[in-house]
Design an enzyme around this catalytic site. Structure first.
Site, PDB file in Angstrom:
ATOM      1  N   TYR A 194     -14.552  -4.239   2.627  1.00 30.50           N
ATOM      2  CA  TYR A 194     -13.186  -4.687   2.333  1.00 30.50           C
ATOM      3  C   TYR A 194     -13.058  -6.129   2.825  1.00 30.50           C
ATOM      4  O   TYR A 194     -13.323  -6.408   4.007  1.00 30.50           O
ATOM      5  CB  TYR A 194     -12.130  -3.806   3.019  1.00 30.50           C
ATOM      6  CG  TYR A 194     -10.745  -4.362   2.818  1.00 30.50           C
ATOM      7  CD1 TYR A 194     -10.080  -4.188   1.612  1.00 30.50           C
ATOM      8  CD2 TYR A 194     -10.116  -5.114   3.809  1.00 30.50           C
ATOM      9  CE1 TYR A 194      -8.824  -4.746   1.390  1.00 30.50           C
ATOM     10  CE2 TYR A 194      -8.857  -5.676   3.602  1.00 30.50           C
ATOM     11  CZ  TYR A 194      -8.221  -5.482   2.396  1.00 30.50           C
ATOM     12  OH  TYR A 194      -6.982  -6.048   2.171  1.00 30.50           O
TER      13      TYR A 194
ATOM     14  N   LYS B   6      -6.494 -12.465  11.661  1.00 37.10           N
ATOM     15  CA  LYS B   6      -5.886 -11.405  12.460  1.00 37.10           C
ATOM     16  C   LYS B   6      -5.600 -11.797  13.922  1.00 37.10           C
ATOM     17  O   LYS B   6      -4.552 -12.339  14.214  1.00 37.10           O
ATOM     18  CB  LYS B   6      -6.747 -10.149  12.382  1.00 37.10           C
ATOM     19  CG  LYS B   6      -6.706  -9.495  10.995  1.00 37.10           C
ATOM     20  CD  LYS B   6      -7.191  -8.079  11.043  1.00 37.10           C
ATOM     21  CE  LYS B   6      -7.264  -7.423   9.682  1.00 37.10           C
ATOM     22  NZ  LYS B   6      -5.993  -6.930   9.169  1.00 37.10           N
TER      23      LYS B   6
ATOM     24  N   TYR C  55       0.824  -1.223   0.000  1.00 34.20           N
ATOM     25  CA  TYR C  55       0.000   0.000   0.000  1.00 34.20           C
ATOM     26  C   TYR C  55       0.855   1.269   0.000  1.00 34.20           C
ATOM     27  O   TYR C  55       0.528   2.238   0.687  1.00 34.20           O
ATOM     28  CB  TYR C  55      -0.918   0.030   1.232  1.00 34.20           C
ATOM     29  CG  TYR C  55      -1.730  -1.223   1.462  1.00 34.20           C
ATOM     30  CD1 TYR C  55      -2.616  -1.694   0.504  1.00 34.20           C
ATOM     31  CD2 TYR C  55      -1.617  -1.926   2.660  1.00 34.20           C
ATOM     32  CE1 TYR C  55      -3.369  -2.843   0.722  1.00 34.20           C
ATOM     33  CE2 TYR C  55      -2.366  -3.078   2.878  1.00 34.20           C
ATOM     34  CZ  TYR C  55      -3.234  -3.528   1.904  1.00 34.20           C
ATOM     35  OH  TYR C  55      -3.973  -4.664   2.125  1.00 34.20           O
TER      36      TYR C  55
ATOM     37  N   ASP D 259     -17.625 -11.903   7.665  1.00 34.56           N
ATOM     38  CA  ASP D 259     -16.177 -11.730   7.663  1.00 34.56           C
ATOM     39  C   ASP D 259     -15.803 -11.026   8.963  1.00 34.56           C
ATOM     40  O   ASP D 259     -15.934  -9.807   9.079  1.00 34.56           O
ATOM     41  CB  ASP D 259     -15.768 -10.907   6.427  1.00 34.56           C
ATOM     42  CG  ASP D 259     -14.282 -10.587   6.413  1.00 34.56           C
ATOM     43  OD1 ASP D 259     -13.603 -10.833   7.428  1.00 34.56           O
ATOM     44  OD2 ASP D 259     -13.806 -10.060   5.385  1.00 34.56           O
TER      45      ASP D 259
HETATM   46  C1  LIG Z   1     -12.508  -7.541   7.168  1.00 36.45           C
HETATM   47  C2  LIG Z   1     -11.266  -8.076   6.540  1.00 36.45           C
HETATM   48  N1  LIG Z   1     -11.347  -9.127   5.717  1.00 36.45           N
HETATM   49  C3  LIG Z   1     -10.240  -9.658   5.141  1.00 36.45           C
HETATM   50  C4  LIG Z   1      -8.999  -9.117   5.368  1.00 36.45           C
HETATM   51  C5  LIG Z   1      -7.792  -9.708   4.697  1.00 36.45           C
HETATM   52  O1  LIG Z   1      -6.987 -10.367   5.627  1.00 36.45           O
HETATM   53  P1  LIG Z   1      -5.448 -10.629   5.308  1.00 36.45           P
HETATM   54  O2  LIG Z   1      -4.772  -9.306   5.243  1.00 36.45           O
HETATM   55  O3  LIG Z   1      -4.978 -11.483   6.462  1.00 36.45           O
HETATM   56  O4  LIG Z   1      -5.386 -11.367   4.009  1.00 36.45           O
HETATM   57  C6  LIG Z   1      -8.877  -8.011   6.211  1.00 36.45           C
HETATM   58  C7  LIG Z   1      -7.557  -7.390   6.439  1.00 36.45           C
HETATM   59  O5  LIG Z   1      -7.432  -6.248   6.795  1.00 36.45           O
HETATM   60  C8  LIG Z   1     -10.043  -7.468   6.808  1.00 36.45           C
HETATM   61  O6  LIG Z   1      -9.985  -6.395   7.612  1.00 36.45           O
END
Ligand SMILES: Cc1ncc(COP(=O)(O)O)c(C=O)c1O
Length: 433
Positions: A153, A276, A25, A247
Site C-alpha cells: 500500500y 505521518k 473508506y 516507503d
Molecule cells: C506505507 C504508506 N505509504 C503511503 C501512505 C499514504 O500517505 P497519506 O495518507 O499521507 O497520503 C500511507 C498511508 O497510510 C502508508 O501507510
C-alpha cells in the site's frame, strides 16, 4: 452482542454537518455515525460526552509523542506569529532548511536531498517521478515501470495506487484507469530471491525502480518481512541497476524500534519517502529524500532536466516548525527505547488471543501489534465494543491492529491490550455471519 451504535449522544454540530461531509473508506449508507471527538489529551481521544479513549491508532500512526505535546505546540505558536506560510518557489525559509539538514543527517547514507510535499501519497508520486526522470536525464528511454509487492500500500493518488497490490487492495477496481506495474511476492527463500533477481534482470530495460514498505506492509494487511529480505532486495536492485524506493511513511520515525526500518536491514535506498510521524502528528507534511547520486542527475544546463514539481503548500513553515520540534523530542525523550520495549509487551499481552477461535496469528514488530483473523465478521459491532471498553482501534480487512503513540506508558499499554483481548475474546464467540 452489543448494538451497532457507539451509544453516544450526537452533538448538534454532527447532526447538522454530517449530511455535508464525505467520510474516508466508509460506506456511508450503512455505517454508524463516526465518533464525535472534541479534544485530545496525552494518549487519549476525548469524546463529546466527556469519555476518554486510549488511542491505539495514534491517529493513523502519526501521534508518536502522544497529543498536545507542549514543545510542539510552542514551536507552532511561535511560527504562527512570525510566518504561517509562504510559497517555496524562489523562496527559502529557516524552518524548512533546518529540517532538511536534520533529515539528511538522520537518514542513512547519502540521502541528502529533501523534497517536501504535503502528504504521503504525494511524496510517493514525487518518488516515482524522480525515478523515471533519473533515467531520462541520463538519456535512457523506456524505463517507466515499477515493481511493487503483493499486499503493498503506497497511497490513494493515481501513481501511488498503481504500485499498491493490484488484486488484494481497495484500489483493485480501478484496473484500466491505473498504470500497469509489476507486482511480485516479497522474496524470502534463496530460490525466491534468485527468481526476483532474474526477473529484475530480464525486465531491466523497462523498470525504473522497485518500491517497498520495509519490514511492515501496513494498510495491505499488516504483514511483516525480515531485514534480510530487504537487504537482499536491495542487492538485487543494485546488481540489476534498478532504483530502490523505500516507503517509510508508516514505518519511519521510530515505529519499528529504529528511526527508520531500513536501518535494521543496513540498507540505504536511492529514494526514501517519509510522512505521518514527521510532524509528531500535528500538521500535514511529507518528504521525498534522494541520494546525492540520484539528485546529481538532475543538475545540467537543460532547464527541463530539473524536477518540475511544486505543491502549493510544500514546506509549509508551520509544519516544518512542528517537525523540527518533533525531532527535538526524539533527541530528548526515549521514543526508540519505548518502541523497542513495546514489541515484547505487545507480543506478550496480545498472545492470549492466539488460542481464540477465528484467530490466525498474533504478531508484533516495534510498536505495532497485530491480531490476524480468518474473517472480520460483525465489524461495526466490534468497533463499537472497543469504544465501550474505552479504547480506540479501527480493525480492517482481516486484522485487528494497534499502533499506539510511542509515548504510551507501560500501564496505559497494559490497559489497551487487556481491553483488546477481552473484546476480541467476546467477539470470537459471536456467530460468524
Ligand atoms: C506505507 C504508506 N505509504 C503511503 C501512505 C499514504 O500517505 P497519506 O495518507 O499521507 O497520503 C500511507 C498511508 O497510510 C502508508 O501507510
Amino acid at each position: 452482542m452489543s448494538s451497532e451504535s457507539h451509544n453516544l449522544s450526537t452533538p448538534d454540530w454532527q447532526q447538522s454537518g454530517y449530511r455535508n461531509i464525505w467520510m474516508p473508506y466508509t460506506q456511508m449508507e450503512t455505517s454508524p455515525l463516526p465518533l464525535p471527538v472534541v479534544a485530545t489529551e496525552d494518549v487519549h481521544l476525548v469524546l463529546a460526552d466527556g469519555r476518554k479513549l486510549i488511542d491505539g491508532m495514534a491517529s493513523w500512526w502519526t501521534a508518536c509523542h502522544g497529543y498536545n505535546h507542549p514543545h510542539i505546540r510552542q514551536a507552532v505558536e511561535e511560527q504562527l506569529r512570525v510566518m504561517p506560510h509562504v510559497m517555496f518557489g524562489g523562496i527559502n525559509h529557516e524552518p524548512a532548511l533546518r529540517l532538511a539538514q536534520r533529515l539528511a543527517r538522520l537518514t542513512p547514507g547519502n540521502l541528502n536531498r529533501v523534497f517536501f510535499s504535503d502528504s504521503g501519497s504525494v511524496s510517493v508520486e514525487v518518488a516515482l517521478k524522480i525515478a523515471v526522470q533519473f533515467w531520462l536525464n541520463q538519456g535512457v528511454e523506456g524505463r517507466t515501470k515499477f515493481v511493487s509487492f503483493q499486499h503493498a500500500y503506497h497511497g490513494d493518488t493515481t501513481g501511488a495506487m498503481s504500485v499498491c497490490d493490484p488484486l488484494n487492495s481497495m484500489h483493485s477496481h480501478f484496473k484500466g484507469f491505473l498504470l500497469e506495474q509489476y507486482s511480485r511476492q516479497i522474496p524470502t527463500s534463496e530460490a525466491e530471491h534468485a527468481a526476483f533477481d532474474a526477473f529484475l534482470g530480464s525486465q531491466q530495460s523497462e523498470i525504473a525502480g522497485v518500491i517497498i514498505e520495509p519490514l511492515i506492509q501496513g494498510a495491505g494487511g499488516m504483514k511483516f518481512h525480515s531485514p534480510e529480505s530487504v537487504a537482499k532486495i536491495r542487492e538485487a536492485c543494485q546488481r540489476n541497476q534498478v532504483l530502490l524506493i523505500a516507503d517509510e511513511i508508516a514505518t519511519g520515525f521510530g515505529r519499528t524500534g529504529t528511526m527508520f526500518a531500513c536501518e535494521q536491514a543496513d540498507v540505504v535506498p536511492d529514494i526514501l519517502c517519509v510522512g505521518k510521524g514527521l510532524t509528531g502528528g500535528t500538521l500535514s507534511l511529507a518528504a521525498t529524500i534522494a541520494t546525492d547520486d540520484v539528485f546529481n542527475t538532475f543538475l545540467s544546463d537543460d532547464s527541463l532536466a530539473a524536477l518540475m514539481h511544486g505543491p502549493t503548500f510544500m514546506a509549509n513553515p508551520l509544519a516544518c516548525a512542528a517537525a523540527n520540534a518533533s525531532l527535538d523530542l526524539f533527541e530528548t525523550e526515549p521514543r526508540l527505547d519505548r518502541a523497542l520495549a513495546m514489541q515484547a509487551e505487545l507480543s506478550d499481552q496480545l498472545s492470549p488471543c492466539r488460542e481464540l477461535p477465528g484467530v490466525v496469528d498474533v504478531r508484533a514488530k516495534g510498536a505495532v501489534g497485530v491480531i490476524q483473523v480468518e474473517h472480520l465478521h460483525h465489524l461495526d459491532q466490534l468497533r463499537a465494543r472497543f469504544v465501550e471498553a474505552g479504547i480506540w482501534l479501527r480493525p480492517f480487512g482481516n486484522v485487528i491492529y494497534m499502533t499506539p503513540p510511542l509515548s504510551i506508558t507501560a500501564e496505559q499499554l497494559t490497559t489497551l491490550c487487556a481491553e483488546t483481548v477481552r473484546v476480541v475474546h467476546e467477539w470470537s464467540s459471536w456467530p460468524a455471519d
